[in-house]
Design a protein around this motif. Sequence first.
Motif, PDB file in Angstrom:
ATOM      1  N   VAL A   1       0.853  -1.185   0.000  1.00  9.10           N
ATOM      2  CA  VAL A   1       0.000   0.000   0.000  1.00  9.10           C
ATOM      3  C   VAL A   1       0.887   1.232   0.000  1.00  9.10           C
ATOM      4  CG1 VAL A   1      -0.185  -0.025   2.537  1.00  9.10           C
ATOM      5  CG2 VAL A   1      -1.917   1.176   1.172  1.00  9.10           C
ATOM      6  N   ASP A   2       0.472   2.263  -0.744  1.00 10.06           N
ATOM      7  CA  ASP A   2       1.197   3.528  -0.774  1.00 10.06           C
ATOM      8  C   ASP A   2       0.176   4.660  -0.663  1.00 10.06           C
ATOM      9  OD1 ASP A   2       2.502   5.888  -1.467  1.00 10.06           O
ATOM     10  OD2 ASP A   2       3.867   4.880  -2.845  1.00 10.06           O
ATOM     11  N   PRO A   3      -0.051   5.141   0.561  1.00 13.00           N
ATOM     12  CA  PRO A   3      -1.098   6.154   0.748  1.00 13.00           C
ATOM     13  C   PRO A   3      -0.776   7.466   0.027  1.00 13.00           C
ATOM     14  CG  PRO A   3       0.118   5.802   2.782  1.00 13.00           C
ATOM     15  CD  PRO A   3       0.585   4.764   1.828  1.00 13.00           C
ATOM     16  N   ASP A   4       0.496   7.756  -0.188  1.00 14.42           N
ATOM     17  CA  ASP A   4       0.835   8.988  -0.916  1.00 14.42           C
ATOM     18  C   ASP A   4       0.450   8.888  -2.392  1.00 14.42           C
ATOM     19  OD1 ASP A   4       1.878  10.287   1.344  1.00 14.42           O
ATOM     20  OD2 ASP A   4       3.740   9.140   1.153  1.00 14.42           O
ATOM     21  N   GLU A   5       0.689   7.694  -2.958  1.00 13.35           N
ATOM     22  CA  GLU A   5       0.295   7.467  -4.360  1.00 13.35           C
ATOM     23  C   GLU A   5      -1.180   7.091  -4.481  1.00 13.35           C
ATOM     24  OE1 GLU A   5       2.053   7.810  -7.211  1.00 13.35           O
ATOM     25  OE2 GLU A   5       3.682   8.678  -6.028  1.00 13.35           O
ATOM     26  N   GLY A   6      -1.777   6.705  -3.341  1.00 11.32           N
ATOM     27  CA  GLY A   6      -3.178   6.270  -3.372  1.00 11.32           C
ATOM     28  C   GLY A   6      -3.372   4.904  -3.993  1.00 11.32           C
ATOM     29  N   THR A   7      -2.317   4.068  -3.906  1.00 12.29           N
ATOM     30  CA  THR A   7      -2.411   2.744  -4.528  1.00 12.29           C
ATOM     31  C   THR A   7      -2.374   1.633  -3.486  1.00 12.29           C
ATOM     32  OG1 THR A   7      -0.013   2.717  -4.817  1.00 12.29           O
ATOM     33  CG2 THR A   7      -1.322   3.485  -6.683  1.00 12.29           C
ATOM     34  N   ILE A   8      -2.925   0.506  -3.861  1.00 18.27           N
ATOM     35  CA  ILE A   8      -2.918  -0.659  -2.985  1.00 18.27           C
ATOM     36  C   ILE A   8      -2.921  -1.922  -3.837  1.00 18.27           C
ATOM     37  CG2 ILE A   8      -5.413  -1.127  -2.788  1.00 18.27           C
ATOM     38  CD1 ILE A   8      -4.975  -1.319   0.284  1.00 18.27           C
ATOM     39  N   GLU A   9      -2.325  -2.972  -3.274  1.00 23.50           N
ATOM     40  CA  GLU A   9      -2.466  -4.301  -3.878  1.00 23.50           C
ATOM     41  C   GLU A   9      -2.759  -5.275  -2.751  1.00 23.50           C
ATOM     42  OE1 GLU A   9       0.373  -5.363  -6.956  1.00 23.50           O
ATOM     43  OE2 GLU A   9       0.211  -7.480  -6.407  1.00 23.50           O
ATOM     44  N   VAL A  10      -3.831  -6.031  -2.926  1.00 26.08           N
ATOM     45  CA  VAL A  10      -4.233  -6.985  -1.890  1.00 26.08           C
ATOM     46  C   VAL A  10      -4.489  -8.333  -2.559  1.00 26.08           C
ATOM     47  CG1 VAL A  10      -5.279  -5.183  -0.460  1.00 26.08           C
ATOM     48  CG2 VAL A  10      -6.699  -6.402  -2.112  1.00 26.08           C
ATOM     49  N   GLU A  11      -4.664  -9.358  -1.745  1.00 29.12           N
ATOM     50  CA  GLU A  11      -5.089 -10.623  -2.345  1.00 29.12           C
ATOM     51  C   GLU A  11      -6.270 -11.188  -1.580  1.00 29.12           C
ATOM     52  OE1 GLU A  11      -1.249 -12.823  -1.880  1.00 29.12           O
ATOM     53  OE2 GLU A  11      -2.492 -14.274  -0.818  1.00 29.12           O
ATOM     54  N   PHE A  12      -7.024 -12.021  -2.270  1.00 27.19           N
ATOM     55  CA  PHE A  12      -8.211 -12.650  -1.704  1.00 27.19           C
ATOM     56  C   PHE A  12      -8.116 -14.152  -1.902  1.00 27.19           C
ATOM     57  CE2 PHE A  12      -9.461  -8.417  -3.082  1.00 27.19           C
ATOM     58  CZ  PHE A  12     -10.099  -7.932  -1.952  1.00 27.19           C
ATOM     59  N   ALA A  13      -8.733 -14.873  -0.976  1.00 25.79           N
ATOM     60  CA  ALA A  13      -8.845 -16.320  -1.123  1.00 25.79           C
ATOM     61  C   ALA A  13     -10.286 -16.629  -1.512  1.00 25.79           C
ATOM     62  CB  ALA A  13      -8.465 -17.021   0.175  1.00 25.79           C
ATOM     63  N   ALA A  14     -10.513 -16.760  -2.809  1.00 21.88           N
ATOM     64  CA  ALA A  14     -11.856 -17.100  -3.299  1.00 21.88           C
ATOM     65  C   ALA A  14     -12.091 -18.581  -3.055  1.00 21.88           C
ATOM     66  CB  ALA A  14     -11.976 -16.772  -4.787  1.00 21.88           C
ATOM     67  N   THR A  15     -13.072 -18.898  -2.240  1.00 17.26           N
ATOM     68  CA  THR A  15     -13.305 -20.299  -1.887  1.00 17.26           C
ATOM     69  C   THR A  15     -14.502 -20.852  -2.665  1.00 17.26           C
ATOM     70  OG1 THR A  15     -14.939 -20.034  -0.126  1.00 17.26           O
ATOM     71  CG2 THR A  15     -12.629 -19.628   0.451  1.00 17.26           C
ATOM     72  N   ASP A  16     -14.688 -22.163  -2.522  1.00 18.50           N
ATOM     73  CA  ASP A  16     -15.849 -22.811  -3.138  1.00 18.50           C
ATOM     74  C   ASP A  16     -17.156 -22.274  -2.573  1.00 18.50           C
ATOM     75  OD1 ASP A  16     -14.295 -24.427  -4.754  1.00 18.50           O
ATOM     76  OD2 ASP A  16     -14.152 -26.019  -3.247  1.00 18.50           O
ATOM     77  N   ARG A  17     -17.071 -21.585  -1.436  1.00 19.28           N
ATOM     78  CA  ARG A  17     -18.281 -21.023  -0.812  1.00 19.28           C
ATOM     79  C   ARG A  17     -18.823 -19.840  -1.593  1.00 19.28           C
ATOM     80  NH1 ARG A  17     -21.321 -23.248   1.680  1.00 19.28           N
ATOM     81  NH2 ARG A  17     -21.939 -21.553   3.036  1.00 19.28           N
ATOM     82  N   PHE A  18     -18.065 -19.351  -2.560  1.00 14.17           N
ATOM     83  CA  PHE A  18     -18.462 -18.150  -3.310  1.00 14.17           C
ATOM     84  C   PHE A  18     -18.937 -18.485  -4.721  1.00 14.17           C
ATOM     85  CE2 PHE A  18     -14.735 -15.784  -0.981  1.00 14.17           C
ATOM     86  CZ  PHE A  18     -15.407 -15.920   0.220  1.00 14.17           C
TER      87      PHE A  18
END
Lengths: 157, 157
Positions: free
Chosen positions: B32-49
């Motif tokens: 995350v870079d609050p000055d640039e306003g950018t973020i990269e995250v990850e998700f665990a998409a499960t069979d429940r979705f």
Amino acid sequence: MPTPTGFFWDMMAGRTPAPAAADTLGWKLREVDPDEGTIEVEFAATDRFTNPAGHVQGGFLAAMLDDTMGPALAATLGPGQFAPTLDLHVQFLRVAWPGTLIGKATVVRRGKQVCHLRGELVDNAGRVIATAVATAMVQRGERVRDRGTASAESLIG
Amino acid sequence: MPTPTGFFWDMMAGRTPAPAAADTLGWKLREVDPDEGTIEVEFAATDRFTNPAGHVQGGFLAAMLDDTMGPALAATLGPGQFAPTLDLHVQFLRVAWPGTLIGKATVVRRGKQVCHLRGELVDNAGRVIATAVATAMVQRGERVRDRGTASAESLIG
């Protein structure tokens, strides 16, 4: 509209299990009219869906709206047909707390392929929490569960 | 941008737990870079979705996009500030299978109140699954968990 004999009705008749996503959202059918293109469902919004303020996160409201409009259209599909959502636009009008939320949707236009949908989420006090429109496309596809097959990929363009 | 001392940084520092919605989606910060306003995250998409075709239901992809763009903005908030999403528009480009999905978002314009955000979800093969834009509004509010108080309701208009 096609004879309602697709996976939606298989699910309603207990011939096929509810999709996991619906189950996760606590989805229950209240009423559906495939000729009118209308549906009313309910969701059990749990504490598992909340943001730091304790409200149901907007994204989960979006998921509920998708799972209201989608089934309104699914109820009009025939065997082997699916209708993936191509585009979803949600406006968040009020905060929602965990509890029962009611989803209402209408198939605005049921084209042979392209379909336009609208929906809203209402809380137990009758207040509209969020509204949405979506575009979906009727396609023929196998209900594949193995990954990366041509038929699965073809479900979207 | 304000000094990054709000609930996002409290959460990152372990001073406050992750929101339940993030936990349900298997949210993890990559950078995350609050000055640039950018973020990269990850998700665990499960069979429940998943939907009847075995793909991640579009609504859950929308929830992930909301939980990518929201934190990009949250990283710029000060203590006591929240920024509920007012409007979310998602385009679904490809089907997604359960597994890791990467969310990337940018604060396009960080107004004092009104903020414009954009984001995308990418799969492990680098294919863009869905893109989104959202509008959010910075507000001051208590982190209330009791229902129906004025401060809670004021979080959206």
